[in-house]
Structure formats: C-alpha cells, structure tokens
Design a protein around this motif. Structure first.
Motif, short mmCIF file in Angstrom:
data_model
loop_
_atom_site.label_atom_id
_atom_site.label_comp_id
_atom_site.label_asym_id
_atom_site.label_seq_id
_atom_site.Cartn_x
_atom_site.Cartn_y
_atom_site.Cartn_z
N SER A 158 38.82 40.57 52.94
CA SER A 158 39.46 41.38 53.80
C SER A 158 40.68 41.96 53.51
O SER A 158 41.02 43.23 54.01
CB SER A 158 39.46 40.78 55.27
N ASP A 159 41.64 41.69 52.63
CA ASP A 159 42.77 42.13 52.44
C ASP A 159 42.83 42.19 50.82
O ASP A 159 43.20 40.93 50.40
CB ASP A 159 43.94 41.51 53.27
N GLY A 160 42.87 43.22 50.19
CA GLY A 160 43.03 43.25 48.70
C GLY A 160 44.18 43.08 47.91
O GLY A 160 44.63 43.22 47.06
N SER A 161 45.25 43.15 48.72
CA SER A 161 46.80 43.16 48.60
C SER A 161 46.82 41.65 47.78
O SER A 161 46.39 40.77 48.17
CB SER A 161 47.84 43.30 49.58
N ARG A 162 47.65 41.48 46.83
CA ARG A 162 48.06 40.32 46.20
C ARG A 162 47.10 39.73 45.65
O ARG A 162 46.91 38.32 45.71
CB ARG A 162 48.84 39.59 47.03
N LEU A 163 45.76 40.42 45.26
CA LEU A 163 44.59 39.85 44.86
C LEU A 163 44.99 38.91 43.47
O LEU A 163 44.03 37.80 43.48
CB LEU A 163 43.68 40.79 44.35
N THR A 164 45.73 39.24 42.71
CA THR A 164 45.76 38.36 41.63
C THR A 164 46.46 37.13 41.78
O THR A 164 46.09 36.20 41.41
CB THR A 164 46.89 39.29 40.58
N LEU A 198 36.11 41.14 43.27
CA LEU A 198 36.67 41.83 44.04
C LEU A 198 37.60 42.73 43.44
O LEU A 198 38.17 44.03 43.62
CB LEU A 198 37.58 40.75 44.75
N ALA A 199 38.20 42.04 42.03
CA ALA A 199 39.01 42.88 41.07
C ALA A 199 38.39 44.23 40.77
O ALA A 199 38.81 45.16 40.41
CB ALA A 199 39.42 42.08 39.84
N TRP A 200 37.17 43.72 40.19
CA TRP A 200 36.12 44.89 39.78
C TRP A 200 35.81 46.02 40.81
O TRP A 200 36.06 47.34 40.62
CB TRP A 200 35.05 44.52 39.04
N TRP A 201 35.80 45.65 42.09
CA TRP A 201 35.82 46.43 43.16
C TRP A 201 36.79 47.23 43.64
O TRP A 201 36.87 48.50 44.15
CB TRP A 201 35.18 45.54 44.41
N GLN A 202 38.00 46.61 43.19
CA GLN A 202 39.14 47.37 43.60
C GLN A 202 39.48 48.61 42.46
O GLN A 202 40.42 49.34 42.71
CB GLN A 202 40.40 46.36 43.49
N GLY A 203 38.64 48.75 41.54
CA GLY A 203 38.74 49.75 40.56
C GLY A 203 39.70 49.28 39.42
O GLY A 203 40.03 50.13 38.52
N ARG A 204 39.90 48.11 39.00
CA ARG A 204 40.45 47.52 37.86
C ARG A 204 39.78 47.69 36.74
O ARG A 204 38.45 47.78 36.67
CB ARG A 204 40.92 46.12 37.90
N SER A 205 40.37 48.14 35.61
CA SER A 205 39.81 48.27 34.39
C SER A 205 38.88 47.14 33.80
O SER A 205 39.59 45.84 34.20
CB SER A 205 40.56 49.09 33.36
N LEU A 206 37.98 47.16 32.81
CA LEU A 206 37.34 45.93 32.08
C LEU A 206 38.38 44.98 31.45
O LEU A 206 38.33 43.84 31.57
CB LEU A 206 36.41 46.51 31.31
N ALA A 207 39.48 45.64 30.90
CA ALA A 207 40.76 44.83 30.36
C ALA A 207 41.44 44.22 31.22
O ALA A 207 41.67 42.96 31.28
CB ALA A 207 41.40 45.84 29.36
N GLN A 208 41.65 44.88 32.44
CA GLN A 208 42.29 44.04 33.49
C GLN A 208 41.75 42.87 34.23
O GLN A 208 42.22 41.95 34.36
CB GLN A 208 42.93 45.13 34.48
N THR A 209 40.49 43.07 34.26
CA THR A 209 39.60 42.24 34.93
C THR A 209 39.42 41.01 33.94
O THR A 209 39.45 39.98 34.23
CB THR A 209 38.26 42.87 35.36
N VAL A 211 41.65 40.17 31.77
CA VAL A 211 42.94 39.33 31.65
C VAL A 211 43.06 38.54 32.89
O VAL A 211 43.43 37.29 32.73
CB VAL A 211 43.96 40.20 31.68
N PHE A 212 42.63 39.05 33.94
CA PHE A 212 42.56 38.27 35.11
C PHE A 212 41.69 36.93 35.28
O PHE A 212 42.03 35.84 35.36
CB PHE A 212 42.18 39.22 36.51
N GLY A 213 40.55 37.29 34.44
CA GLY A 213 39.70 35.93 34.49
C GLY A 213 40.08 35.06 33.56
O GLY A 213 40.13 33.87 34.04
N VAL A 214 40.74 35.51 32.33
CA VAL A 214 41.12 34.60 31.75
C VAL A 214 42.41 33.65 32.21
O VAL A 214 42.59 32.52 31.98
CB VAL A 214 41.69 35.11 30.38
N GLY A 215 43.52 34.43 32.97
CA GLY A 215 44.40 33.68 33.66
C GLY A 215 43.85 32.80 34.61
O GLY A 215 44.26 31.66 34.87
N MET A 216 42.76 33.12 35.27
CA MET A 216 42.16 32.11 36.36
C MET A 216 41.64 30.75 35.64
O MET A 216 41.85 29.64 36.12
CB MET A 216 41.18 32.75 37.12
N VAL A 217 40.80 31.05 34.62
CA VAL A 217 40.24 30.22 33.75
C VAL A 217 41.19 29.18 33.16
O VAL A 217 41.12 27.86 33.26
CB VAL A 217 39.19 30.50 32.60
#
Length: 505
Positions: A158-164, A198-209, A211-217
């Motif tokens: 519900s609040d996409g801020s600070r998603l990372t 959610l990151a993809w829905w926010q409009g982040r690029s494939l590369a950003q998404t 990197v985000f995924g690698v960080g979470m894993v």
C-alpha cells in the motif's frame, strides 16, 4: 488503514497495552506447561543440544541432527539464564509467541478495528495448544520472523516508499527463519517474488529489479552462509552439508493411508477457524485493503503448499506455518462475528488446557520424568535412552552414548538408512550396546512404526546382560528402565505389574 483511526498518543498507548495483553494471554494459555520438563520429545532434544553446546559440543559433529544451527543457538541462549533450562526455554518460546501474535494484530489492524485484530491474535495463541505448539517447536520461533516479513510486505503493497529497505529487511528476516528451520524456503521465495513484482510495478528498470533481487537473495542466504563458512573454517564443512541438506533425502515417508489420515486431522484442526471465516459477514473493503489481502492470501496458499509438499502429517506441529497467515486473514470475519469469536476463544482456552492435560497423561510430566531419571541415574558411564525422554540425559547428568542421541534416529523405520543418519543404525546401536551402558530406557508397547532390526539387537542385549529395574506408567504406555546386572543402581521392580514382567521377560 484500519477502519477506525487513533491519534498518535492513543496509538502508542493502545499498542503498548495490546502487547501486554497478548503476553498475559500467552502466559495464561501456556502456564500449565511451565513445570513439565518432558513437554515434547523434539524440544527436549533441542534443549539437550543447546546445553551441550555450552560445554563444547558441536551440532552435526558431536551430536547429529538436521535442524539449522540457529534453533540450537536459541536453546543454548535459554540455558544461559540458569536453572535446569526447562522453564527458561518455555519462557523464551512464550515471548516469541507473544511477538508473533503482536505481528498478527499489527497486520490485521490495518484492515479491521482493534477488537477484531486482537481476537485474531489471541486465536493464534490459543490454537497452538491444539497443534503441539505449546512449547518450543521450531515454528513457534520462526513464525515471529515470518510475521515481521509479512508486516513489511503488506506495508510495501500500500505504500511503495522505501520499498528497497522493506524488501531487504523482509528477506533478512526470512534468512533468520531459515536458520530455525529450512521448511520456510518456499515462503521466502514467495515474499521475494512479491517484492520483485512491486519493484517492477513501480517502474524500475530490469537492471534495477535484478540488483534488488540479488540483494534480497543474498540477505536471505546470509545467516546460512555464515554457518556454512564457520563449519568449513574448522574443517567440518562436509558434516554441515550432510546434516543440513543431504540427510533429509535419506528419510522415508509414511504410507499413503497413514499420511492421508494425518492430513485429514490437519483439516479438522482448522475446521472451527474455517467455519468462523465462512460465517463472517461479507462487506465491502477499501481497494487498498483488498489488494493487501490478496497478497496475504498468496502467503497462506504458499504455506499450505509448503506443508503439503513436505508430505508428513504424523504430528500436528507440521501445520503450524499455516496458522499464522490464516489468523491474519481471519480478522475481518472475527470482527464481523465478535460474539462468536469471543465464545470460540473462551472455548479454545478451556479446551486447550484439557488437551494439555491429556498430553501429560499420555507422555508423562514432571513426576514421571523424574521417577524415570531416578531409576536410570548412572553410577558410571552413559545411559542409553532407546525409546524415552531425551531430557533424561540432562535430568540424570549422563554423558552421551554416541553422536545419535535423539531416540527417533535409531528406533524408527523412517530413519533406517545410512543416507539418513550418516551411519547404519544397526551398527550404531551395536556399538552403544557393546559399551554396556549402565541403564537402558525403553517403552512398552513396542512402537508400531519402529525399527525391528535395531529393537531386536536391543532386546538380545537386555536378555543377556540386563535386569528390569523399574517401570513408570502413563496412559497407554509404560517407560521401562533396565540396569546392567551387577550394577548397584536403584531398583523398584514392584512398580512393574507381574503381567508386564511376564510379557517382556
């Protein structure tokens, strides 16, 4: 997003009071268990491992098991509070239950009012008593981490801020949960996929998404990586890998009929909650709430799939991962049927105490455990608990007869495979018996899903070198203590009925 709003001071006060309330309910629901040192066989063993860790023993190397090191560290931490450890680990587990319940309340409070969300949290606390969650089973601990990850997920929806930050925090919590039990892996994958979406829905690029995924894993695997690196650094990497990841594939499962009956019992455990969910009035919810609940429903489905894939239903605690998201999703129905929910909570509180009393009558409690311990207390060497309380090693201050001290590793058919244990159970049992342990603890009648070959070795040794020293009866079973002939340890043969002595020889 709750249906009624609070001012900031009232918000803080109410949350603090709610946390205290949930802690009190937890203590009330579990008070009857606090004086029982033999509450559950698994947790007796976890405490034993935690205790021996403080004396230099290393899980997987000196004591075999498949659970992650994080679970044993929790129990070792409980031992630092002194005493025998039995009360201390239950208080620690109760704290985790209260934290999990507060997480349920916090998430549900976004969708319904205070009473509905608190009742949903209370039902979680009470339902643990029906599912062997009254003590320190692994889900009792890791559900607290999952509740935190779930709270971060719904906040991000519900609040996409600070998603990372939310995504990284949630997956770190999953990583901690993985080090309590690896069965949360599928739920971790689900949470990670939600944050990627959610990151993809926010409009982040494939590369950003990516990197985000690698960080979470990376964060999800970090606690396990630390454990693996430690064992590798001390030259025990293979022991770690075998116990944590390979040995589980050597276990056998129960037959289809046996497991299907267990699965039906799982459904029965949840039936009252399902009926409350169906009885709740359906009313329109804000769009944001509906969206959050869709993701929560995905969590529930993932938890169910995770339990079904494991395909072990012989113990109700295997279903505990389902209870957490189920209670969160139940909150609107509980809010709509408050009187029904309050009545169900009262009935559950009373019925739960009856279940606990029945469990003690079947397994035994403090009196039975200490009576067996007095009969088995060694004058030299290590006792052998073939089928009985793992806590006896602590209650008798005995050394351990081998690396394989959890009774189920040697006495069940599911473990009758060197690929499951890292050793042939017959050879392990033979080595233990060859050392002439001063006391052997067994249970009558013989476990119907037991290992007949190992039990045959046990009975051969008993007939040759041991005498029955005493019996401690509980409902439906008798704990038998045998002592080596010539040993000057205690005897209480009068506690064994004549007909039982005739049957067992």
């Amino acid at each position: 997003m709750a249906t009624d709003s609070d001012s900031a001071p009232a918000f803080m006060t109410r949350h603090g009071a709610t946390a205290a309330l949930l802690l009190l309910v937890t203590l009330a629901a579990r008070a009857a268990t606090l004086g029982n040192p033999v509450l559950g066989f698994d947790e007796q063993f976890y405490l034993l491992v935690g205790d021996r860790m403080l004396h230099g023993a290393l899980p997987y190397v000196n004591i075999f098991d498949r659970k992650p090191i994080g679970l044993f560290l929790l129990y070792a931490g409980a031992r630092l509070f002194g005493g025998e450890g039995f009360l201390q680990y239950k208080l620690l587990a109760g704290l985790f239950v209260a934290v999990t319940a507060f997480g349920i309340y916090w998430i549900a409070r976004r969708h319904v009012g205070w009473l509905g969300s608190v009742l949903a949290a209370i039902l979680y606390i009470l339902w643990l008593n029906f599912m062997e969650g009254e003590g320190g089973q692994a889900p009792v601990f890791y559900n607290a981490f999952l509740a935190g990850a779930g709270a971060l997920m719904v906040s991000a929806v519900s609040d996409g801020s600070r998603l990372t930050q939310k995504g990284l925090g949630a997956l770190l919590l999953i990583g901690l949960a993985l080090q309590v039990k690896y069965s949360v892996l599928l739920e971790g994958v689900y949470f990670g996929c939600v944050f990627l979406w959610l990151a993809w829905w926010q409009g982040r690029s494939l590369a950003q998404t990516l990197v985000f995924g690698v960080g979470m894993v990376a964060l999800a695997l970090l606690p396990t990586a630390f454990a693996a690196l430690y064992y590798g650094a001390i030259g025990q990497g293979q022991a770690f890998v075998f116990a944590n990841f390979q040995s589980v594939f050597g276990q056998t499962k129960g037959g289809f009929v046996r497991e299907s009956i267990g699965l039906a019992s799982f459904v029965g455990l949840f039936l009252p909650l399902i009926l409350v969910a169906l009885a709740g009035r359906k009313k329109a919810l804000p769009t944001a709430v509906v969206l959050e609940r869709r993701y929560l429903l995905g969590w529930l489905v993932t938890a169910i799939v995770s339990v079904v894939i494991y395909w072990r239903f012989d113990a109700p605690h295997y279903a505990l991962p389902i209870l957490l998201p189920a209670c969160i999703l139940l909150a609107p129905a509980v809010a709509a049927r408050r009187r029904v929910a309050v009545g169900l909570a009262v009935v559950a509180l009373v019925a739960g105490q009856i279940v606990l009393a029945i469990s003690v009558s079947a397994k035994g409690g403090d009196r039975e455990a200490r009576t067996v311990a007095a009969l088995a207390k060694p004058t030299r060497g290590c006792i052998f608990v073939y089928n009985g309380y793992p806590a006896l090693y602590m209650l008798t201050h005995s050394c351990l007869p081998s690396r394989w001290v959890f009774p189920g590793h040697l006495n069940t058919a599911d473990e009758d495979n060197p690929r499951a244990l890292g050793g042939d159970p017959r050879a392990i049992a033979s080595a233990i018996l060859a050392a002439n342990p001063p006391a052997i603890v067994d249970t009558y009648p013989v476990y119907k899903f037991g290992n007949p070959a190992v039990h045959g070795l046990l009975m051969h040794a008993i007939r040759e070198r041991y005498d029955l020293a005493g019996c401690v009866a509980t409902r439906g079973r008798v704990r038998l203590v045998y002592r080596l002939r010539g040993d000057r340890g205690p005897r209480a043969l009068e506690s064994c009925p004549a007909e039982l002595r005739a049957k067992i020889g």
